[in-house]
Design an enzyme around this catalytic site. Structure first.
Site, short mmCIF file in Angstrom:
data_model
loop_
_atom_site.label_atom_id
_atom_site.label_comp_id
_atom_site.label_asym_id
_atom_site.label_seq_id
_atom_site.Cartn_x
_atom_site.Cartn_y
_atom_site.Cartn_z
N ASP A 296 1.06 -1.31 0.11
CA ASP A 296 0.19 0.06 -0.29
C ASP A 296 0.91 1.09 0.47
OD1 ASP A 296 -1.99 2.02 0.18
OD2 ASP A 296 -1.99 1.51 2.50
N THR A 298 0.63 4.32 1.15
CA THR A 298 0.29 5.49 2.07
C THR A 298 0.81 4.19 3.10
OG1 THR A 298 -1.03 6.57 1.18
CG2 THR A 298 -1.10 6.74 3.08
N ASP A 531 -0.97 -0.15 6.70
CA ASP A 531 -1.15 0.15 8.43
C ASP A 531 -2.22 0.48 8.52
OD1 ASP A 531 -1.22 2.04 6.42
OD2 ASP A 531 0.31 3.42 7.66
#
Length: 771
Positions: A296, A298, A531
């Site tokens: 991912d 970000t 996250d």
């Protein structure tokens, strides 16, 4: 009135002291008693214990040395696993996200184990529900229960609704009163019933378990045949018992389970030193098999958090800055975007009071609020809120530069916006800067060199994701795919798109899960990093879920590996440790199973022929120590970059069966060739021991390849120790080595040379010989 007060203000300190606490066993390690049972109360230890007793009763104590080896094995296994347990428990405490509760009218952060029955627990996006309860406050609270029910759509929760442990908040905020804690909670009961919350599958452990199961079946009948043969054909009961025990003990791969446990445990400790928490031991094996890594953007490629860059008005007649500030202050638990806006606008503007709100979620990709006479405002992804026009095109240009872009818009109705029918007018474009992790480029280069394909999967604009990925040198990053254009009802077509492209934007949480499933269906072993709450479903379904330590509690709860320092550069060490464990355990398994198969064949030949066993237990102890025991410890813990492939059991059998059979035939040939009715049995056995050592030593050489300097020293040292054993009189006497004439020694060496060549050819034809 007291009940209302407790709902609003939470429990008092006195009530907390009397309430039931949330005591739940940590899943990261088993208890000390379980470790002791696993290392002591085993089937093989029972068998070997009985055989040890027989030797002590009927034979000489030197032939009972194998019993001390088992004791040492158990102690080493216990010490290593306890050491790993302490590491895991310590890191698990660090990884535990604090729980926000309201007690005595004040908000507090407490550890999960301090939660008690009746606590008022506060929720925000990303919070994991640790206990069951009843909602008492809700401000657009949405809870994802997919890990419990399989339903992917978030559920709106209102006061009076029930919430279950194992779910997590994805949008809005709220509070609930705990009604079931500890082992009474829903998720804990599910775990005890071994339902959805299962441990990662381990082909390695399953393979070792299969070996042990099948060998157990063989040991019983072959051992019975060997005992009958030795008792029937030997006038000396002690010699008969000693010969039978020598064959049975050698058949048992007693150190294989130990080496597997040690390798796993040492891997855990090594990763723990890098602040990497392995929540499930078999996850180490998953590290070695990974060939696709889904990232991912970000929080993984980019550092956590962001900075507000530009606010670009589209219209001059609208209160852009006040509206933007008001939107940023809607949520009591702001996300990274809202925090970046709050840094510029630390206080909400006067007169902007929201009548109704829609919290941001990864699925919607926008948030909204009805500010009464000031209108309804939306803040979210331009390509979701806008249907075209100059503002849409300008947003696309900004995204192509790598910036994160949001659109601030007016809408005619918040309800209509939720249904997707609102009239939306752009008011401003807002850009944010996301710093790239300094270690990202080097880490990505490592994965490329190791043959691990990287897929960047993000909920952001494909153009922005493409710009960042291309800047980091990810192959194919310039051809980003908008996930909204992907087929949803054709897994095969989706799998082809995933195999042929690298970067995907506007991916929903449910699509991330579908991506993982589609890649797995094409034979890939998939690791997923993340996250945020939008990564939870994919992390749970991936072969290996890797969460950042700063990630949401829900993300860290479902991942098998947590990078506590949030360092992307730790990933190469994580993968490298997994490869070390699996590749080395395969080497060690080849050693132990070769011993097992030569013992089985020897026992069958001796049982059928009705002759004495070709060596005594002390001979077996000496040989096993030099070609298996000592080398196995070094080989099990050595560094390696080999990526493990499926088929562990088949590969080991293709090596161990021919190698073991040929070793047995060579030993038996030497024993018969040296056999002389007038010569003592020990002379014949010593010739057989020479062949046994030389053939199994050559197997060690093949397994240790490629021979770098330390492996060369290792195999040479074992040969030197064996030679020293023959040179030193007290060692010869202790291990009952009585070389016959020069002819016997030359016969043993000659047969060993032929056997070594034959073994090399056989395992090469079987496709298991290392270059």
């Amino acid at each position: 009135m007291d009940g209302l007060t407790s709902v609003v203000h939470g429990l008092t300190s006195a009530q907390v002291a009397r309430a039931k606490a949330n005591h739940v066993p940590r899943r990261s390690s088993r208890s000390l008693s379980a470790i002791l049972r696993a290392n002591v109360l085993t089937r093989f230890n029972l068998v070997i214990g009985v055989l040890w007793a027989l030797i002590l009763i009927f034979g000489e104590w030197q032939d009972g040395l194998f019993g001390l080896v088992i004791v040492a094995n158990a102690l080493i296994g216990i010490v290593q696993e306890v050491r790993a347990k302490r590491t895991l428990d310590r890191l698990a405490v660090i990884n535990e996200a604090p729980v926000r509760v309201r007690r005595d009218g004040e908000e507090r952060l407490i550890s999960p184990r301090e939660v008690v029955l009746g606590d008022l627990i506060l929720l925000g996006p990303g919070d994991r529900l640790l206990v069951d309860g009843e909602v008492v406050e809700s401000d657009g609270l949405e809870v994802d229960e997919s890990l419990l029910t399989g339903e992917a759509d978030p559920v709106h929760k209102r006061p009076g609704d029930q919430v279950l442990s194992g779910s997590f908040a994805v949008a809005g905020s709220g509070a609930f009163v705990s009604t079931r804690v500890g082992t009474d909670a829903y998720a804990v009961r599910l775990a005890e019933e071994a339902s959805r919350f299962h441990l990662a599958h381990s082909e390695l452990r399953a393979g070792v378990a299969d070996f042990i199961k099948y060998i157990t079946w063989l040991v019983v009948p072959i051992g019975a045949l060997l005992i009958y043969s030795q008792l029937h054909n030997s006038a000396d009961l002690g010699t008969a018992i000693t010969g039978a025990v020598a064959g049975i003990v050698t058949m048992i791969p007693e150190g294989l389970v130990l080496m597997t446990s040690i390798a796993f445990a040492v891997g855990v400790v090594r990763l723990g030193r890098r602040r990497c928490l392995v929540q499930e031991l078999p996850a180490i094996e998953g590290l070695a098999r990974v060939d696709v890594l889904c990232l991912d953007k970000t929080g993984t490629l980019t550092a956590g958090g962001m900075d507000l860059d530009q606010v670009l008005p589209v219209r001059d007649d609208e209160p852009v800055e006040p509206a933007l500030a008001a939107m940023a202050h809607l949520d009591a638990r702001p996300n990274a975007t809202a925090e970046a806006i709050r840094a510029r606008h630390p206080a909400p503007p006067a007169g902007w009071t929201a009548r109704d709100t829609v919290p941001f979620s990864s699925a919607r990709k926008w948030s909204g609020a009805d500010f009464g006479e000031r209108g309804t405002w939306l803040l979210g992804a331009p390509d979701v809120l806008l249907k075209g026009g100059d503002a849409y095109d300008r947003a696309a240009e900004l995204a192509a530069s790598g910036a994160r872009v949001l659109a601030l818009c007016r809408a005619d109705s918040l309800d209509a916006a939720e249904r997707g029918h609102a009239v939306v007018e752009p008011v401003a474009l807002v850009t944010f800067c996301q710093p790239i992790r300094p270690d990202a480029r080097e880490t990505l280069r490592y994965f490329a060199e190791q043959g691990v394909t990287v897929k960047v999967i993000s909920g952001d604009n494909p153009l922005a994701v493409s710009a960042i990925a291309a800047g980091l040198g990810i192959p194919g990053a310039e051809h980003a795919v908008d996930a909204r254009t992907l087929p949803h009802d054709d897994p095969a077509a989706l799998g082809e798109m995933l195999d042929s492209h690298t970067v995907f934007g506007r991916v929903t949480p449910q699509q991330k899960r579908e991506f993982v499933t589609a890649l797995q269906a094409r034979g890939h072993t998939v690791a997923m990093t993340g996250d945020g709450v939008n990564d939870v479903l994919a992390l749970k379904d991936a072969d290996l879920g890797i969460a950042m330590g700063a990630g949401s509690p829900a993300t860290k709860a479902v991942a098998q590996v947590v990078l506590l320092d949030n360092t992307f550069a730790t990933l190469p060490h994580v993968v490298g440790e997994g490869r070390r464990v699996l590749a080395n355990i395969e080497r060690v398994s080849n050693l132990f199973l070769t011993k097992t198969f030569y013992a089985i064949v020897l026992s069958l030949l001796v049982g059928v022929a009705g002759v004495a066993f070709p060596f005594a237990p002390r001979h077996s102890t000496l040989t096993n120590l030099l070609v298996i025991g000592i080398p196995a410890i070094f080989l099990a813990l050595a560094p390696t970059l080999e990526r493990s492939q499926p088929g562990f059991v088949a590969r080991v059998l293709r090596f161990a069966v021919p190698a073991g059979v040929l070793c047995a035939l060579a030993v038996m040939a030497t024993f018969w060739a040296a056999h002389d009715a007038a010569a003592p049995l020990l002379e014949n056995q010593t010739a057989a021991v020479i062949t046994l050592f030389l053939t199994t030593w050559w197997v060690l050489v093949l397994i240790a390849r490629p021979l770098n300097w330390w492996r060369g020293v290792l195999v040479a040292a074992m040969a030197a120790l064996f030679a020293a054993g023959f040179a030193l009189p007290f060692v010869r006497k202790f291990f009952a080595l009585e070389p016959g004439g020069l002819g016997d020694v030359l016969t043993a060496v000659g047969i060993s040379l032929v056997a070594a060549v034959t073994i090399s050819v056989a395992v090469k034809l079987a496709g298991t010989l290392r270059p």
